[in-house]
Design a protein around this motif. Structure first.
Motif, PDB file in Angstrom:
ATOM      1  N   SER A  77       0.828  -1.211   0.000  1.00 48.78           N
ATOM      2  CA  SER A  77       0.000   0.000   0.000  1.00 48.78           C
ATOM      3  C   SER A  77       0.856   1.253   0.000  1.00 48.78           C
ATOM      4  CB  SER A  77      -0.927  -0.009   1.217  1.00 48.78           C
ATOM      5  OG  SER A  77      -1.899  -1.031   1.116  1.00 48.78           O
ATOM      6  N   SER A  78       1.977   1.233   0.722  1.00 54.05           N
ATOM      7  CA  SER A  78       2.865   2.405   0.735  1.00 54.05           C
ATOM      8  C   SER A  78       3.379   2.709  -0.662  1.00 54.05           C
ATOM      9  CB  SER A  78       4.047   2.162   1.682  1.00 54.05           C
ATOM     10  OG  SER A  78       3.613   1.950   3.003  1.00 54.05           O
ATOM     11  N   ARG A  79       3.765   1.678  -1.387  1.00 57.57           N
ATOM     12  CA  ARG A  79       4.282   1.878  -2.748  1.00 57.57           C
ATOM     13  C   ARG A  79       3.187   2.401  -3.668  1.00 57.57           C
ATOM     14  NH1 ARG A  79       6.200  -3.747  -1.867  1.00 57.57           N
ATOM     15  NH2 ARG A  79       8.184  -3.568  -0.739  1.00 57.57           N
ATOM     16  N   ILE A  80       1.969   1.904  -3.492  1.00 58.73           N
ATOM     17  CA  ILE A  80       0.849   2.399  -4.299  1.00 58.73           C
ATOM     18  C   ILE A  80       0.622   3.875  -4.022  1.00 58.73           C
ATOM     19  CG2 ILE A  80      -1.672   2.257  -4.526  1.00 58.73           C
ATOM     20  CD1 ILE A  80      -1.389  -0.789  -4.265  1.00 58.73           C
ATOM     21  N   GLU A  81       0.699   4.270  -2.753  1.00 58.29           N
ATOM     22  CA  GLU A  81       0.517   5.684  -2.410  1.00 58.29           C
ATOM     23  C   GLU A  81       1.579   6.551  -3.081  1.00 58.29           C
ATOM     24  OE1 GLU A  81      -1.911   7.089  -0.710  1.00 58.29           O
ATOM     25  OE2 GLU A  81      -2.935   5.298   0.026  1.00 58.29           O
ATOM     26  N   LEU A  82       2.831   6.110  -3.066  1.00 58.81           N
ATOM     27  CA  LEU A  82       3.905   6.895  -3.674  1.00 58.81           C
ATOM     28  C   LEU A  82       3.752   6.954  -5.194  1.00 58.81           C
ATOM     29  CD1 LEU A  82       6.974   5.717  -1.553  1.00 58.81           C
ATOM     30  CD2 LEU A  82       5.850   7.945  -1.472  1.00 58.81           C
ATOM     31  N   LYS A  83       3.404   5.848  -5.811  1.00 58.39           N
ATOM     32  CA  LYS A  83       3.181   5.840  -7.267  1.00 58.39           C
ATOM     33  C   LYS A  83       1.997   6.727  -7.627  1.00 58.39           C
ATOM     34  CE  LYS A  83       3.699   4.367 -11.525  1.00 58.39           C
ATOM     35  NZ  LYS A  83       4.893   4.727 -12.336  1.00 58.39           N
ATOM     36  N   GLY A  84       1.025   6.800  -6.728  1.00 61.17           N
ATOM     37  CA  GLY A  84      -0.165   7.605  -6.994  1.00 61.17           C
ATOM     38  C   GLY A  84       0.092   9.086  -7.138  1.00 61.17           C
ATOM     39  N   VAL A  85       1.277   9.543  -6.722  1.00 57.82           N
ATOM     40  CA  VAL A  85       1.625  10.963  -6.906  1.00 57.82           C
ATOM     41  C   VAL A  85       1.525  11.354  -8.376  1.00 57.82           C
ATOM     42  CG1 VAL A  85       3.506  12.654  -6.713  1.00 57.82           C
ATOM     43  CG2 VAL A  85       3.096  11.027  -4.861  1.00 57.82           C
ATOM     44  N   GLU A  86       1.873  10.429  -9.264  1.00 57.04           N
ATOM     45  CA  GLU A  86       1.787  10.728 -10.702  1.00 57.04           C
ATOM     46  C   GLU A  86       0.344  11.022 -11.101  1.00 57.04           C
ATOM     47  OE1 GLU A  86       3.675   7.713 -13.071  1.00 57.04           O
ATOM     48  OE2 GLU A  86       5.344   7.492 -11.667  1.00 57.04           O
ATOM     49  N   ALA A  87      -0.599  10.287 -10.534  1.00 56.81           N
ATOM     50  CA  ALA A  87      -2.009  10.553 -10.837  1.00 56.81           C
ATOM     51  C   ALA A  87      -2.433  11.906 -10.280  1.00 56.81           C
ATOM     52  CB  ALA A  87      -2.884   9.444 -10.257  1.00 56.81           C
ATOM     53  N   LEU A  88      -1.962  12.249  -9.087  1.00 56.80           N
ATOM     54  CA  LEU A  88      -2.317  13.550  -8.500  1.00 56.80           C
ATOM     55  C   LEU A  88      -1.781  14.699  -9.345  1.00 56.80           C
ATOM     56  CD1 LEU A  88      -1.643  12.776  -4.715  1.00 56.80           C
ATOM     57  CD2 LEU A  88      -3.858  12.887  -5.871  1.00 56.80           C
ATOM     58  N   GLU A  89      -0.580  14.533  -9.866  1.00 56.71           N
ATOM     59  CA  GLU A  89      -0.007  15.567 -10.743  1.00 56.71           C
ATOM     60  C   GLU A  89      -0.860  15.737 -11.995  1.00 56.71           C
ATOM     61  OE1 GLU A  89       3.842  13.926 -11.359  1.00 56.71           O
ATOM     62  OE2 GLU A  89       4.746  14.977  -9.646  1.00 56.71           O
ATOM     63  N   LEU A  90      -1.274  14.636 -12.573  1.00 53.02           N
ATOM     64  CA  LEU A  90      -2.116  14.701 -13.777  1.00 53.02           C
ATOM     65  C   LEU A  90      -3.473  15.318 -13.470  1.00 53.02           C
ATOM     66  CD1 LEU A  90      -1.172  11.195 -15.176  1.00 53.02           C
ATOM     67  CD2 LEU A  90      -0.761  13.368 -16.366  1.00 53.02           C
ATOM     68  N   MET A  91      -4.018  15.022 -12.312  1.00 58.47           N
ATOM     69  CA  MET A  91      -5.280  15.628 -11.913  1.00 58.47           C
ATOM     70  C   MET A  91      -5.159  17.148 -11.872  1.00 58.47           C
ATOM     71  SD  MET A  91      -6.202  12.827  -8.968  1.00 58.47           S
ATOM     72  CE  MET A  91      -7.236  13.943  -8.025  1.00 58.47           C
ATOM     73  N   GLN A  92      -4.044  17.628 -11.346  1.00 60.27           N
ATOM     74  CA  GLN A  92      -3.858  19.070 -11.243  1.00 60.27           C
ATOM     75  C   GLN A  92      -3.848  19.737 -12.623  1.00 60.27           C
ATOM     76  OE1 GLN A  92      -0.109  20.319  -9.597  1.00 60.27           O
ATOM     77  NE2 GLN A  92      -0.812  22.406  -9.224  1.00 60.27           N
ATOM     78  N   VAL A  93      -3.069  19.179 -13.556  1.00 57.92           N
ATOM     79  CA  VAL A  93      -2.963  19.826 -14.861  1.00 57.92           C
ATOM     80  C   VAL A  93      -4.269  19.684 -15.645  1.00 57.92           C
ATOM     81  CG1 VAL A  93      -0.460  19.640 -14.980  1.00 57.92           C
ATOM     82  CG2 VAL A  93      -1.853  17.774 -15.872  1.00 57.92           C
ATOM     83  N   ILE A  94      -4.971  18.581 -15.447  1.00 54.40           N
ATOM     84  CA  ILE A  94      -6.263  18.425 -16.132  1.00 54.40           C
ATOM     85  C   ILE A  94      -7.239  19.481 -15.653  1.00 54.40           C
ATOM     86  CG2 ILE A  94      -8.300  16.929 -16.308  1.00 54.40           C
ATOM     87  CD1 ILE A  94      -6.359  14.535 -16.395  1.00 54.40           C
TER      88      ILE A  94
END
Length: 471
Positions: free
Chosen positions: A208-225
């Motif tokens: 789960s920790s690794r999923i949370e860290l990888k999820g940063v990429e999705a958060l970045e994309l959410m911001q630009v979208i």
């Protein structure tokens, strides 16, 4: 601003009252302060620095009690044929917990980091205490745990029970030091606290920790979208289409990482030797209530009503994806909550937000208040390419939930049919487990208290129902 919260601001979202004081048609980009979100640009919902590993000396008796529980390798109280010396050892440790001084938390309130550590330590002691008891014993939590745990929980606005944040977000350290401002590598993490000391348990949390860290990429994309939706022209639509394709790819990577737990966490060891330690009231097979002795000594405290224990449903990352893609009205509206409709409890996924750090709840609430939701933007664009990319992201989220179903089949349904093994590996194939046809699994409870299989199937299917029909 709280000096103990060092996260950077992440998403730029207009406030719900964005139209006030701004020219017509121009979005107000006023944002909440960083400490209102506690979401970091490098680590997302994980803290940017490793959580503190020990409280100051004034609270050393808590740390020592937890250390001792781990050192003694306390056993689950319901273990069949538990030797008398193990029973006596557990009771002796519980006796020392009952004799602890009742420590004030006044100075802990000065630091969010200390409060988090206090919740972590007392939460683990609580679960060691409860689950080392004989299965027919009443659960009476002694005042030295009741009072500080409930007081800290009130400050953090969290239930007085282990949560996903205690097991995952604030339960890690680095194997090797980072360079200044570096991002933790996915293979450079270890756990601070474990019930069993096994690699299986550590891998379960670190997945789960690794999923949370990888999820940063999705958060970045959410911001630009979201930035592009406020522009809304043809160029913006083309960019959003590309970004949504990338979101789908990131979610697919999260699915792969979730399934990778099979490589190092044995299903039978997890189900029989690890999972029982962190279950809450809702998933106790004996339905024993938790009595918090001494609560009357502090009139400001209230009897706890939320004691579900940690659950993957408490991951703010998955909730953020739901909200951003606009599928939360489908996935969160499940009628299968694990509780009767007369219980007054809200739908499970909404209720699990009560177990998240309060700053992350603020983040989700702010995300929900986005005045130009992505789903509505896609529907209104009538652009076939954009709609296709949006549907790909939704279907990737559905596939992520399919993977969760596979994990449930492998780690809960299969082992529930088999007797508890010793700590030894056994080969199990998830593909051989047919959760659709299994006649007894509907009664299995998740750690959050849900009727597990029905609930997950319902959420998975409702997520798929969010796919937009052809324009």
């Amino acid at each position: 601003m709280d000096p103990n919260l060092t996260s950077n601001h992440f998403l730029s979202l207009p406030r719900p009252d964005a139209s006030v004081g701004t020219p017509a048609g121009v979005p107000d980009t006023t944002t909440l302060a960083a400490h209102d979100f506690d979401v970091d640009t490098r680590t997302g919902f994980m803290p940017p620095q490793p959580p503190i590993a020990r409280l100051p000396p004034a609270w050393e008796s808590w740390e020592a009690a937890l250390d001792e529980a781990i050192r003694l390798q306390l056993q689950l109280g319901h273990t069949p044929g538990l030797p008398e010396d193990e029973i006596a050892k557990s009771e002796s440790w519980r006796g020392r917990v009952r004799s602890l001084p009742i420590l004030p938390i006044t100075d802990l309130k000065r630091s969010e980091l200390y409060l988090r550590r206090g919740h972590h330590v007392l939460g683990w002691i609580l679960h060691f205490y409860i689950h080392s008891l004989p299965p027919n014993a009443s659960i009476v939590i002694p005042p030295p745990i009741t009072l500080p745990l409930l007081q800290i929980s009130a400050q953090l606005q969290l239930p007085p029970v282990l949560t996903y944040s205690d097991d995952v977000l604030y339960n890690w350290a680095l194997k090797k030091p980072l360079e200044q401002n570096g991002v933790p590598a996915l293979d450079n993490l270890r756990c601070l606290t474990l019930f069993t000391g096994t690699k299986d348990e550590e891998e379960f949390y670190l997945t789960s920790s690794r999923i949370e860290l990888k999820g940063v990429e999705a958060l970045e994309l959410m911001q630009v979208i979201m930035d592009e939706t406020f522009v809304g022209d043809d160029i913006a639509i083309r960019r959003i289409t590309q970004y949504l394709t990338s979101v789908a790819t990131v979610i697919q990577d999260l699915r792969t990482m979730l399934l990778a737990v099979k490589e190092h966490c044995n299903p039978d060891i997890f189900y029989h030797h690890i999972r029982p330690w962190f279950r809450g009231v809702d998933s106790d097979p004996n339905k024993r209530p938790w009595v918090f002795a001494g609560i009357e000594e502090d009139p400001s405290l209230q009897e706890p009503t939320e004691l579900s224990g940690p659950s993957a449903g408490q991951s703010s990352l998955v909730h953020a994806l739901d909200i951003f893609l606009g599928v939360d009205q489908y996935s969160h509206a499940s009628s299968v909550t694990g509780h009767s409709s007369s219980s007054g409890k809200s739908a499970f996924l909404d209720r699990m937000q009560m177990y998240m750090p309060r700053h992350h709840r603020t983040f989700l609430n702010h995300l929900s208040a986005n005045p130009r939701p992505l789903r509505a933007f896609v529907e209104g664009s009538k652009d076939a390419g954009l709609q296709e990319a949006y549907n790909a992201a939704v279907l990737a989220l559905k596939a992520f939930r399919d993977a969760h179903m596979i994990i449930v089949a492998l780690y809960i349904i299969g082992p529930s049919r088999r007797p508890a093994p010793a700590f030894a590996a056994s080969a199990v194939s998830a593909e051989r487990l047919d959760i659709q046809k299994d006649y007894h699994v509907d009664t299995l409870k998740g750690t959050g208290g849900t009727e597990l299989v029905n609930f997950l199937k319902d959420v998975r299917d409702r997520t798929a129902g969010a796919v937009l029909p052809p324009a």
